[in-house]
Write a protein that holds these residues in place. Structure first.
Motif, PDB file in Angstrom:
ATOM      1  N   LEU A  18       0.831  -1.214   0.000  1.00 23.21           N
ATOM      2  CA  LEU A  18       0.000   0.000   0.000  1.00 23.21           C
ATOM      3  C   LEU A  18       0.860   1.256   0.000  1.00 23.21           C
ATOM      4  O   LEU A  18       0.542   2.246  -0.669  1.00 23.21           O
ATOM      5  CB  LEU A  18      -0.935  -0.012   1.202  1.00 23.21           C
ATOM      6  N   VAL A  19       1.949   1.224   0.770  1.00 20.89           N
ATOM      7  CA  VAL A  19       2.857   2.389   0.794  1.00 20.89           C
ATOM      8  C   VAL A  19       3.479   2.600  -0.591  1.00 20.89           C
ATOM      9  O   VAL A  19       3.570   3.726  -1.098  1.00 20.89           O
ATOM     10  CB  VAL A  19       3.946   2.191   1.867  1.00 20.89           C
ATOM     11  N   SER A  20       3.928   1.507  -1.209  1.00 21.88           N
ATOM     12  CA  SER A  20       4.544   1.630  -2.530  1.00 21.88           C
ATOM     13  C   SER A  20       3.541   2.113  -3.573  1.00 21.88           C
ATOM     14  O   SER A  20       3.876   2.908  -4.465  1.00 21.88           O
ATOM     15  CB  SER A  20       5.149   0.294  -2.955  1.00 21.88           C
ATOM     16  N   LEU A  21       2.276   1.657  -3.461  1.00 19.46           N
ATOM     17  CA  LEU A  21       1.255   2.138  -4.397  1.00 19.46           C
ATOM     18  C   LEU A  21       0.969   3.626  -4.201  1.00 19.46           C
ATOM     19  O   LEU A  21       0.741   4.365  -5.171  1.00 19.46           O
ATOM     20  CB  LEU A  21      -0.020   1.323  -4.251  1.00 19.46           C
ATOM     21  N   ALA A  22       0.979   4.067  -2.930  1.00 22.27           N
ATOM     22  CA  ALA A  22       0.798   5.495  -2.662  1.00 22.27           C
ATOM     23  C   ALA A  22       1.917   6.304  -3.307  1.00 22.27           C
ATOM     24  O   ALA A  22       1.694   7.374  -3.898  1.00 22.27           O
ATOM     25  CB  ALA A  22       0.752   5.744  -1.156  1.00 22.27           C
ATOM     26  N   LEU A  23       3.159   5.757  -3.217  1.00 27.00           N
ATOM     27  CA  LEU A  23       4.285   6.430  -3.864  1.00 27.00           C
ATOM     28  C   LEU A  23       4.132   6.427  -5.386  1.00 27.00           C
ATOM     29  O   LEU A  23       4.510   7.391  -6.060  1.00 27.00           O
ATOM     30  CB  LEU A  23       5.594   5.741  -3.457  1.00 27.00           C
ATOM     31  N   CYS A  24       3.586   5.335  -5.920  1.00 21.94           N
ATOM     32  CA  CYS A  24       3.350   5.270  -7.366  1.00 21.94           C
ATOM     33  C   CYS A  24       2.385   6.365  -7.807  1.00 21.94           C
ATOM     34  O   CYS A  24       2.564   7.007  -8.846  1.00 21.94           O
ATOM     35  CB  CYS A  24       2.804   3.895  -7.748  1.00 21.94           C
ATOM     36  N   PHE A  25       1.330   6.554  -7.017  1.00 19.23           N
ATOM     37  CA  PHE A  25       0.386   7.627  -7.342  1.00 19.23           C
ATOM     38  C   PHE A  25       1.059   9.000  -7.247  1.00 19.23           C
ATOM     39  O   PHE A  25       0.884   9.861  -8.111  1.00 19.23           O
ATOM     40  CB  PHE A  25      -0.822   7.566  -6.406  1.00 19.23           C
ATOM     41  N   LEU A  26       1.826   9.211  -6.182  1.00 17.60           N
ATOM     42  CA  LEU A  26       2.441  10.517  -5.961  1.00 17.60           C
ATOM     43  C   LEU A  26       3.553  10.819  -6.960  1.00 17.60           C
ATOM     44  O   LEU A  26       3.801  11.986  -7.290  1.00 17.60           O
ATOM     45  CB  LEU A  26       2.997  10.591  -4.532  1.00 17.60           C
ATOM     46  N   CYS A  27       4.245   9.774  -7.444  1.00 19.25           N
ATOM     47  CA  CYS A  27       5.343  10.028  -8.389  1.00 19.25           C
ATOM     48  C   CYS A  27       4.827  10.638  -9.695  1.00 19.25           C
ATOM     49  O   CYS A  27       5.569  11.309 -10.413  1.00 19.25           O
ATOM     50  CB  CYS A  27       6.129   8.756  -8.659  1.00 19.25           C
ATOM     51  N   SER A  43      -2.241   1.712 -14.073  1.00 14.65           N
ATOM     52  CA  SER A  43      -1.636   0.484 -13.535  1.00 14.65           C
ATOM     53  C   SER A  43      -1.677   0.464 -12.012  1.00 14.65           C
ATOM     54  O   SER A  43      -1.878  -0.600 -11.390  1.00 14.65           O
ATOM     55  CB  SER A  43      -0.195   0.363 -14.040  1.00 14.65           C
ATOM     56  N   SER A  44      -1.509   1.629 -11.410  1.00 10.27           N
ATOM     57  CA  SER A  44      -1.558   1.699  -9.936  1.00 10.27           C
ATOM     58  C   SER A  44      -2.965   1.382  -9.434  1.00 10.27           C
ATOM     59  O   SER A  44      -3.141   0.625  -8.459  1.00 10.27           O
ATOM     60  CB  SER A  44      -1.119   3.089  -9.465  1.00 10.27           C
ATOM     61  N   PHE A  45      -3.972   1.989 -10.089  1.00  5.18           N
ATOM     62  CA  PHE A  45      -5.347   1.681  -9.695  1.00  5.18           C
ATOM     63  C   PHE A  45      -5.679   0.212  -9.964  1.00  5.18           C
ATOM     64  O   PHE A  45      -6.421  -0.416  -9.203  1.00  5.18           O
ATOM     65  CB  PHE A  45      -6.329   2.585 -10.449  1.00  5.18           C
ATOM     66  N   GLY A  46      -5.146  -0.333 -11.046  1.00  6.42           N
ATOM     67  CA  GLY A  46      -5.379  -1.747 -11.339  1.00  6.42           C
ATOM     68  C   GLY A  46      -4.865  -2.646 -10.224  1.00  6.42           C
ATOM     69  O   GLY A  46      -5.557  -3.591  -9.789  1.00  6.42           O
ATOM     70  N   LEU A  47      -3.658  -2.371  -9.749  1.00 11.23           N
ATOM     71  CA  LEU A  47      -3.092  -3.165  -8.655  1.00 11.23           C
ATOM     72  C   LEU A  47      -3.881  -2.958  -7.363  1.00 11.23           C
ATOM     73  O   LEU A  47      -4.172  -3.916  -6.633  1.00 11.23           O
ATOM     74  CB  LEU A  47      -1.628  -2.772  -8.437  1.00 11.23           C
ATOM     75  N   LEU A  48      -4.221  -1.686  -7.107  1.00  7.84           N
ATOM     76  CA  LEU A  48      -4.907  -1.375  -5.847  1.00  7.84           C
ATOM     77  C   LEU A  48      -6.273  -2.053  -5.769  1.00  7.84           C
ATOM     78  O   LEU A  48      -6.614  -2.708  -4.776  1.00  7.84           O
ATOM     79  CB  LEU A  48      -5.044   0.143  -5.713  1.00  7.84           C
ATOM     80  N   PHE A  49      -7.056  -1.905  -6.849  1.00  8.59           N
ATOM     81  CA  PHE A  49      -8.409  -2.447  -6.814  1.00  8.59           C
ATOM     82  C   PHE A  49      -8.417  -3.975  -6.934  1.00  8.59           C
ATOM     83  O   PHE A  49      -9.187  -4.651  -6.249  1.00  8.59           O
ATOM     84  CB  PHE A  49      -9.250  -1.839  -7.940  1.00  8.59           C
ATOM     85  N   ALA A  50      -7.583  -4.513  -7.773  1.00  7.41           N
ATOM     86  CA  ALA A  50      -7.613  -5.964  -7.978  1.00  7.41           C
ATOM     87  C   ALA A  50      -7.195  -6.730  -6.735  1.00  7.41           C
ATOM     88  O   ALA A  50      -7.717  -7.815  -6.446  1.00  7.41           O
ATOM     89  CB  ALA A  50      -6.707  -6.325  -9.155  1.00  7.41           C
ATOM     90  N   ILE A  51      -6.262  -6.191  -5.980  1.00  5.90           N
ATOM     91  CA  ILE A  51      -5.746  -6.925  -4.811  1.00  5.90           C
ATOM     92  C   ILE A  51      -6.507  -6.574  -3.542  1.00  5.90           C
ATOM     93  O   ILE A  51      -6.830  -7.457  -2.721  1.00  5.90           O
ATOM     94  CB  ILE A  51      -4.242  -6.638  -4.652  1.00  5.90           C
ATOM     95  N   PHE A  52      -6.830  -5.300  -3.357  1.00  4.64           N
ATOM     96  CA  PHE A  52      -7.361  -4.879  -2.057  1.00  4.64           C
ATOM     97  C   PHE A  52      -8.871  -4.665  -2.035  1.00  4.64           C
ATOM     98  O   PHE A  52      -9.474  -4.653  -0.962  1.00  4.64           O
ATOM     99  CB  PHE A  52      -6.654  -3.600  -1.601  1.00  4.64           C
TER     100      PHE A  52
END
Length: 891
Positions: A633-642, A822-831
């Motif tokens: 989740l932290v890495s995905l947040a960084l993906c969004f912020l980058c 891609s970030s939303f795809g990972l976030l929604f598919a897993i969580f």
């Protein structure tokens, strides 16, 4: 005594004529004016000329023109004025002998030869020692006559001072060493005309000139000067004799030409035929530019000609009123003297009468309507002779006489021992020779101011300073045509200041109504360039718009100028403006939408983090390897912020940060997912009896694996930044009108390694998850990972062609969109499935629900084990993957 040979010759001719039944009507003799003096001056003037040249039948006499008789009278006036001045040429009287050249070259040469030869028909040995008949000649008014006469006069060193010959060829000192003039040469006249043409921006002009040295040299000079800024539409020669076919040809050319301005170099007599034909055919809409030889002609400037020639602009000799000259004109009296027979012709023409003494035996049958008495009053007449309103040429005659007189005065003032001749002797004024008068010192160095305040000088070529009046043909209140001064051309005023026009006083022909235009092609406006038409003069061209990125800021530009690299042409193509600098900014709608989405994704990641942290002790969170989930989740947040690093004006710092943060954040996220996938598979293997695999891939090993995968990406980024880091770059290669402010990736290899490493991990993760998709339903975490990696790979594979084909700031927008998608795809598919269970189906997030029902599975050694299947097999409920390790903890 007349020679016997001459008598015999005359008798033979007379007898031959009688034999053929014909007789000579009248013997033609030179007409002139004469007065004896100590020093004689000669003169040649036009008195008689045909307005329409004869057909060579030799049955008619030329016509006496009253207006030009003023010129001869002016010479006589100047001589008598000098004779009355006791301080000027004291004890010396000037005489004169003037001849009429009848506007004919043969007669002009005959007059010249007569002036320099003996007046007696007998020759003695003493004739050679006599004083020459004349010491200097004032004339000839026609350039071609002056050329021929000067060649003869130069042999005897007799100076000629012309008052009206303007051909520039006469300035050649080698060919005409004794020729001088008081009128500027045609080079200056042409220059004055060209200045007028340039002033009104006429670039397409026609030209006509007489078939003589004057006309042809003037046309040649006009060609040379006009070609610097314009073109000659046509150049035609006016025939010297009445050639109707040639005149009609010129008229046809004038009508067919698009040139509205016509320059004419001709005398009034030679131009008259052309003028009459122009008027007869009613040719209007032409602006005529007149040379000085006809610009002030009262013969041409008439009401009948005004419709076609009204508004004519001409170059004219300066008009000066000479005190006492007008009264002198009115004091003329006829004399019955063979040497002054011009006075008789003048009187009979002026009063349209005939002296009884002048009716000879050959014309005794002539009916005389009016008899001359010699007492008629000149003041009561109205003619060209009595009109003193436009005395221009006569002033040049006046100056010519005074120039010769000053040269004589200089010779008289010479002191013995300081003279200009051999042994520094002075000339004997009582026995003066023409060569002494024409000596260079006495004419070229003449410098005096006359009674009218004008400075008289000659340059080394025998030419005076060039000063002209600019005249305009206008209609007077009484319906007559007046020739009005509208300006001045002074060659000595300096470059660019020679022409001084009073624009408000110019009259334009009613056909135009205002200043006429005479161009072959209209001017090309700024933003276009001239393209000449093949086979046509350079003045005929097409206007072509400048290409993009090029401008022309001036009218009639020959070529377009390319704008500097940071500039671009505006829409009219007449100015270079700064290119629009394009980048994905926070002010753009697209930038606002993407940044809002990025912040939303990051916020959603943190919200899920908070939810997982709050429910960290629940079975679902425990069963999903909570530590890796938090790190993911932290890495995905960084993906969004980058993605925010990709928005805004590129700088050196954010160009490096955007790719480094992007690369490390995504590797961290993929590493977590990869480790989770490995944990799922190992958890399944560990359920088999006797398998203790999980102890080799515990929490420490999982952390180390994630760290190592991330460090490798960090090393790639470090090498990239060290060798060739991304830098801000203004790119105008793809869009000419815009500067795309972007981050140049620097090293393509570095960027490829960064993306390739992410792609490699994603492919490995997808492959492992895909292989584990058929594990027992309890362990369906692998299905969610497979689905998430499928989304991830699809987004980035689609990204490549979209990235390449997107222009400008849309390139960065596509990259940001790929990151967010891609970030939303990972976030929604897993969580998303787990959050639904945690928040909306708490009854499923219990040990009982997780362990209530089991499904017997047979292991490889034949033993059966039970897994809770009620949760996994319920199609109406969300499936939740549970790792083996968590399963044991729940149990």
């Amino acid at each position: 005594m007349v020679s016997s040979r001459a008598v015999n010759k005359h008798s033979i001719v007379h007898n031959s004529l009688l034999a053929f039944g014909c007789a000579i009507q009248e013997k033609f003799a030179l007409n002139g004016l004469f007065k004896r003096g100590d020093i004689m001056l000669g003169g040649t003037f036009i008195k008689n000329f045909k307005t329409i040249p004869p057909d060579l039948s030799f049955t008619s006499k030329p016509n006496f023109e009253l207006s030009v008789f003023q010129r001869a009278q002016t010479m006589i006036f100047a001589i008598e004025e000098i004779n009355r001045d006791e301080s000027f040429l004291p004890n010396i009287s000037l005489g004169y002998r003037l001849y009429d050249n009848c506007n004919s070259l043969p007669m002009g040469l005959r007059a010249t030869v007569s002036l320099i030869s003996s007046l007696s028909d007998t020759f003695t040995e003493n004739n050679c020692n006599e004083v020459p008949p004349v010491l200097a000649i004032v004339g000839d008014p026609i350039s071609s006559h002056s050329i021929a006469s000067s060649r003869i006069l130069s042999l005897f060193r007799v100076p000629m001072v012309s008052y009206f010959s303007t051909c520039s060829c006469l300035s050649n000192r080698k060919e005409f060493p004794t020729f001088f003039r008081t009128i500027p040469n045609d080079d200056f006249q042409v220059k004055a005309m060209v200045e007028i043409i340039k002033y009104y921006k006429w670039t397409w002009v026609g030209a006509v000139g007489t078939d003589d040295d004057y006309g042809q040299n003037a046309l040649k000079a006009l060609h040379e000067q006009v070609k610097m800024f314009g073109c000659i539409s046509f150049s035609e020669t006016i025939p010297r004799f009445n050639d109707k076919s040639k005149v009609e040809q010129i008229i046809t050319i004038i009508k067919q030409s698009s040139a509205k301005v016509i320059v004419a170099f001709a005398s009034e007599a030679e131009l008259l035929t052309l003028v009459k034909e122009v008027v007869r055919q009613n040719i209007t809409g032409r602006q005529w530019i007149a040379s000085e030889s006809w610009s002030t002609s009262s013969l041409l400037a008439t009401k009948e000609n005004f419709r076609s020639f009204g508004g004519t602009i001409g170059i004219a000799i300066r008009r000066v009123q000479i005190p006492g000259l007008e009264n002198f004109f009115f004091q003329v009296q006829p004399k019955f003297d063979p040497n002054n027979n011009l006075l008789i012709q003048f009187w009979e023409t002026l009063f349209e009468c005939r002296f009884p003494e002048n009716v000879t035996q050959n014309n005794s049958s002539l009916v005389v309507s009016k008899v001359c008495t010699g007492l008629e009053d000149i003041k009561s007449t109205k003619s060209g002779y009595t009109d003193t309103s436009d005395m221009r040429a006569v002033y040049n005659v006046y100056k010519a006489v005074y120039a010769i007189a000053h040269a004589l005065h200089d010779l008289m003032s010479c002191k013995e021992g300081s003279g200009p001749f051999t042994n520094r002797h002075c000339a004997d004024i009582k026995n003066l020779q023409p060569w002494q008068l024409s000596f260079l010192k006495h004419f070229t160095l003449i410098n005096f101011t006359n009674k009218l305040g004008e400075k008289i000088t000659f340059d080394e070529n025998g030419d005076p300073p060039a000063v002209y009046d600019i005249v305009n043909w206008q209609l007077d209140a009484d319906g007559s045509v007046k020739i009005k001064n509208i300006g001045l051309f002074d060659e000595s005023a300096g470059v660019g200041k020679e022409l001084d026009l009073n624009k408000e006083s110019i009259f334009w022909n009613p056909t135009f109504g205002s200043i006429p235009e005479s161009v072959c092609s209209n001017s090309c406006l700024p933003g276009t360039r001239k393209a000449t038409r093949k086979g046509e003069p350079v003045c005929c061209f097409d206007c072509i718009s400048c290409a993009e990125g090029e401008i022309s800021s001036e009218t009639d530009s020959i070529e377009c100028i390319k704008c500097p690299s940071d500039f671009w042409s505006n829409s009219p193509r007449n100015q270079c403006i700064l290119k629009d600098i394009e980048f994905l900014s926070y002010e753009d709608v697209m930038g606002i939408a993407l940044s809002t989405t990025a912040l939303s994704g990051s916020a959603l990641s943190f919200i899920i983090f908070i939810v997982f942290f709050h429910y960290r002790n629940t079975p679902v969170v425990k069963a999903n390897n909570s530590e890796l989930s938090f790190l993911l989740l932290v890495s995905l947040a960084l993906c969004f912020l980058c993605s925010l690093c990709f928005i805004g004006k590129p700088t050196s710092l954010n160009c490096m940060l955007r790719h480094v943060v992007f690369g490390i954040s995504f590797v961290l996220a993929i590493s977590c997912i990869l480790v989770k996938t490995i944990v799922v598979i190992m958890a399944f293997k560990a359920t088999l009896p006797g398998n203790n695999m999980m102890k080799w891939f515990g929490v420490a090993q999982q952390r180390t694996t994630v760290f190592l995968f991330t460090v490798i990406q960090a090393i790639i980024c470090l090498i990239w930044l060290s060798l060739s880091p991304p830098v801000p770059n203004k790119n105008s290669k793809y869009q000419n009108g815009k500067i795309i402010f972007e981050c140049d990736i620097g090293s393509t290899a570095g960027f490829t390694c960064l993306l390739g490493y992410i792609g490699f991990l994603a492919c490995v993760c997808f492959a492992i998850a895909f292989l584990a998709r058929n594990l027992p339903d309890t362990f369906n975490e692998a299905k969610f990972i497979t689905f998430s990696m499928l989304i991830f790979c699809t987004v980035w594979i689609t990204f490549i062609p979209a990235y390449i084909s997107s222009p400008g700031k849309h390139t960065v927008a596509v990259e940001v969109f790929a990151i967010l998608a891609s970030s939303f795809g990972l976030l929604f598919a897993i969580f998303a499935p787990k959050c639904i269970v945690i928040l909306f189906k708490p009854e499923l997030n219990t040990k009982k629900a997780l362990m209530g029902k089991g499904t017997n599975r047979k292991s490889k050694n034949g033993n059966f084990f039970s897994v809770p299947s009620d949760l996994c097999r319920d199609e109406k409920s969300w499936r939740v993957g549970v790792s083996w390790e968590s399963f044991h903890l729940i149990k």
